[in-house]
Structure formats: C-alpha cells, structure tokens
Design an enzyme around this catalytic site. Structure first.
Site, mmCIF file in Angstrom:
data_model
loop_
_atom_site.group_PDB
_atom_site.id
_atom_site.type_symbol
_atom_site.label_atom_id
_atom_site.label_comp_id
_atom_site.label_asym_id
_atom_site.label_seq_id
_atom_site.Cartn_x
_atom_site.Cartn_y
_atom_site.Cartn_z
ATOM 1 N N CYS A 30 -5.819 28.082 -95.589
ATOM 2 C CA CYS A 30 -6.436 26.907 -94.977
ATOM 3 C C CYS A 30 -5.781 26.599 -93.629
ATOM 4 O O CYS A 30 -6.353 25.871 -92.817
ATOM 5 C CB CYS A 30 -6.352 25.699 -95.913
ATOM 6 S SG CYS A 30 -4.686 25.248 -96.388
ATOM 7 N N HIS A 31 -4.592 27.186 -93.393
ATOM 8 C CA HIS A 31 -3.938 26.941 -92.094
ATOM 9 C C HIS A 31 -4.707 27.594 -90.938
ATOM 10 O O HIS A 31 -4.453 27.289 -89.774
ATOM 11 C CB HIS A 31 -2.487 27.458 -92.121
ATOM 12 C CG HIS A 31 -2.365 28.928 -92.432
ATOM 13 N ND1 HIS A 31 -2.322 29.393 -93.717
ATOM 14 C CD2 HIS A 31 -2.298 30.021 -91.628
ATOM 15 C CE1 HIS A 31 -2.205 30.730 -93.704
ATOM 16 N NE2 HIS A 31 -2.206 31.127 -92.442
ATOM 17 N N GLU A 84 1.399 34.495 -87.312
ATOM 18 C CA GLU A 84 0.277 35.428 -87.382
ATOM 19 C C GLU A 84 -0.169 35.893 -85.997
ATOM 20 O O GLU A 84 -0.802 36.940 -85.875
ATOM 21 C CB GLU A 84 -0.895 34.776 -88.141
ATOM 22 C CG GLU A 84 -0.549 34.475 -89.596
ATOM 23 C CD GLU A 84 -1.753 34.026 -90.421
ATOM 24 O OE1 GLU A 84 -2.874 34.008 -89.892
ATOM 25 O OE2 GLU A 84 -1.540 33.691 -91.606
ATOM 26 N N TYR A 134 -13.515 23.786 -88.536
ATOM 27 C CA TYR A 134 -14.034 23.183 -89.762
ATOM 28 C C TYR A 134 -15.554 23.334 -89.812
ATOM 29 O O TYR A 134 -16.131 23.620 -90.869
ATOM 30 C CB TYR A 134 -13.642 21.698 -89.831
ATOM 31 C CG TYR A 134 -12.152 21.494 -90.039
ATOM 32 C CD1 TYR A 134 -11.615 21.554 -91.328
ATOM 33 C CD2 TYR A 134 -11.291 21.256 -88.978
ATOM 34 C CE1 TYR A 134 -10.259 21.382 -91.541
ATOM 35 C CE2 TYR A 134 -9.931 21.088 -89.176
ATOM 36 C CZ TYR A 134 -9.407 21.148 -90.451
ATOM 37 O OH TYR A 134 -8.078 20.997 -90.660
ATOM 38 N N ASN A 137 -6.370 22.070 -100.899
ATOM 39 C CA ASN A 137 -6.232 23.465 -101.298
ATOM 40 C C ASN A 137 -5.037 23.616 -102.246
ATOM 41 O O ASN A 137 -3.901 23.360 -101.855
ATOM 42 C CB ASN A 137 -6.023 24.307 -100.030
ATOM 43 C CG ASN A 137 -5.766 25.769 -100.335
ATOM 44 O OD1 ASN A 137 -5.905 26.205 -101.475
ATOM 45 N ND2 ASN A 137 -5.390 26.511 -99.296
#
Lengths: 193, 152
Positions: A164-165, A191, A133, A156
C-alpha cells in the site's frame, strides 16, 4: 515455603519451545507471531496455519494488535518464530534491497469485500513504481471509490508485503501511511534505489 | 477483550512450574507443566471472561499431578491419592526432600496457598475438603517444614 526458587529463564524458554511444538503438532497454534527489526522499526508478523495474516508497525502497539487478533481470530496466540521464518527472511532481503516481491502464503481473512479487492490490485503495482488512489480505484472497477481506496490502504492488514506504500496522491505527495509518512518515504526511496 | 495465550504463559508459567515441582519433584514437574499448558491452550477459547486464570491453571496442574501420582502408585489399586507418594528427586536438595516428605494433602495445601496464592476456599475445593480443613492441612504442612528446618 515460598522459598521454592523461581525457575530460571532457560528452563522457561525450553518449556515454551516444547509447548509451541506440542501445540503445533495438535493443531492448536491458531496464531503464531514473532518480530523482526527493520529500517522502519520493529515489525510484528502474525500467521495462521493458512499463512501470514498481519504485519504491524511498532507505533500500532504490538500488544494492542495481538489482543485485537486474539479477539477477532483466536486467543490461542503463541510467540512461535519458526512458522514465520520464511516471511522474516524475505523481509530482511527486501530491506537489504535484494528482493522485489514476497513469496509466502498469505491469509487474507482480515480484509473483506471491496477492501480485499483493493489489496489484490495493490499487489499488481510493481516494485519501484507508484499509482494514485484514483488509478487503484479505477483498476478495482470503482473509479468513484477513491476515498474507499484510501481507507482500504489505511487498514491494510499486511503493510510492506501488500504494498500500500506504493499508492500516492495524484499531486505526487506521498500521502498518509499507517506506519507514518516517514516510513512510507523510506520504503519508496529503498525501491527507487 | 481476550488475553492472548502467550501472556498467560508469561504471567503464570513460572508459578505453575513451582507448583508442579513441589507436587511432583523436579523430574516429573516439566512433563506435568507441559501437559497443563497444552490442555489449557486447548480449552482457553472456552474460558469465561473474568475467570481467575491462575486458579484455573492450578486446577489443571492439580489433576495432572494426581494422574502422575496415581500412575506411580498403580500397583495398589485405589482411587485415593496415596498419602505419601513416591517422588523422583534430583540429588539430595534439602528443600525438595522436606516438601516431598509431607503427605500429599499437606504438600498440596501449602503449595496452592503459599506458592500459587489461592484462597483456602479454592484450595479446599481442589482437595475435596472444607476451607477449614484446607487451612489446617497447610498449617500442619508449614509446621512440619519448620520442624525439619530447626532439626537441621
């Protein structure tokens, strides 16, 4: 007299399709929506004529989200999958591990000011990587606005598509997620694979 | 909070189609339904909160049906809706036949009250008549349908 039969579902589906086509033709389809199944539950996709405007998780309550959009943008809301075909196909590829980024028009009208700036920076975090962040706050030009970055991520309007993850805590823990911590872990694992 | 239009279609679409079918017969009904919902979608953002949505939709359908019937009766230049307008009917379905045989006011009063559930005061407003006259039209219509039923 009330024995005039209720129309069957096929008839109503045909008339619904016709209404969607007529509405689109006349420029009255302000908000089109559909849902897609995913490993993190059913996702609601909503688009204006300008582009994808909202992605919502099951736990947000799709009906609640649509009612809020009817208030905030326009009550001319119809289930109209065609406008969202490309977004749905790309999400399917993403969840199958065959896509790393999204290439669909996006309508950012639900995010203003700093929140909008944060979303732009989220899109710069590459597939498979994460940022803290604090790092996003610094990138957005407000290093002290760590908390505001957290709020921007939590609100979001386009989760998954605007990643945003990929924003995690400085201590390495995944942190909060609108779709639930578990969903965030699933996306990060997907991912990382 | 405003209702998304999709919910309006889901909740009232089937009833409005029944109304259109009873007014116009099954062939013209789908065109009238499509025009009704497109007009409703257009006007929806201006609908007063708390309005009776079904009554509003039936009002629009009523105007569309009158347009269709006037068009069908255009050879006779008149502002009045023909009392017994020609209906395109599929096959020889007894019910459509019975409903179609009613004069327009009776047919409309029966459908608006018994199918769409509108109170007689609203039915009267749609038909340019009093609440009592609307009630009478509907009961005359029902009586005619019963007579036809018994005669079968």
């Amino acid at each position: 007299m009330t024995n005039i039969p209720m129309p069957d579902e096929a008839t109503m589906a045909r008339l619904h399709d016709r209404l969607v086509a007529d509405a689109d033709h006349d420029g009255l389809l302000d908000l089109a929506y559909r849902t897609v199944d995913s490993p993190i539950g059913s996702l609601l996709l909503v688009a204006t004529p300008a582009g994808l405007v909202r992605v919502a998780f099951d736990r947000e309550g799709h009906d609640v989200v649509l009612a809020r959009l009817a208030d905030d943008i326009s009550p001319r809301v119809l289930r109209a999958p065609a406008r969202l075909d490309a977004a749905a196909a790309q999400l399917e590829e993403y969840f199958a591990g065959r896509r790393r980024g999204f290439d669909v028009p996006i309508d950012f009208r639900l995010a203003h000011g700093f929140r909008r700036t944060v979303l732009d920076h989220l899109r710069e975090i590459a597939y498979g990587s994460t940022a803290s962040y604090a790092a996003v706050a610094a990138a957005a030009g407000s290093p002290n606005a760590v908390r505001a970055v957290g709020t921007a991520c939590a609100r979001n309007p386009l989760p998954v598509v605007v990643p945003c993850h990929r924003v995690v805590r400085s201590d390495g823990s995944v942190g909060q997620y609108l779709g639930g911590t578990e969903a965030k872990e699933v996306l990060l694992a997907l991912e990382a694979a | 909070m405003v209702q998304p239009f999709e919910q309006v279609v889901e909740e009232h679409g089937p009833t409005v189609l029944r109304v259109c079918r009873a007014l116009l017969g099954p062939v013209d009904a789908e065109d009238a339904w499509a025009e009704t919902f497109l007009a409703a979608l257009r006007a929806f953002p201006r609908l007063e909160p708390g309005s009776n949505v079904r009554g509003w939709l039936v009002t629009i359908a009523h105007r569309k049906a009158i347009d269709v019937l006037r068009e069908a009766a255009r050879t006779v230049p008149t502002a009045e809706v023909p009392e017994s307008a020609h209906l395109d009917l599929v096959g020889d379905d007894e019910l459509w036949g019975a409903v179609a045989a009613l004069p327009f006011k009776q047919r409309a009063a029966v459908v608006y009250h018994h199918v769409a559930g509108l109170p007689y005061v609203e039915v009267g407003a749609l038909l340019d008549s009093s609440e009592a006259a609307a009630r009478r039209s509907a009961s005359d219509g029902i009586a005619a349908l019963r007579r036809r039923e018994e005669a079968r």
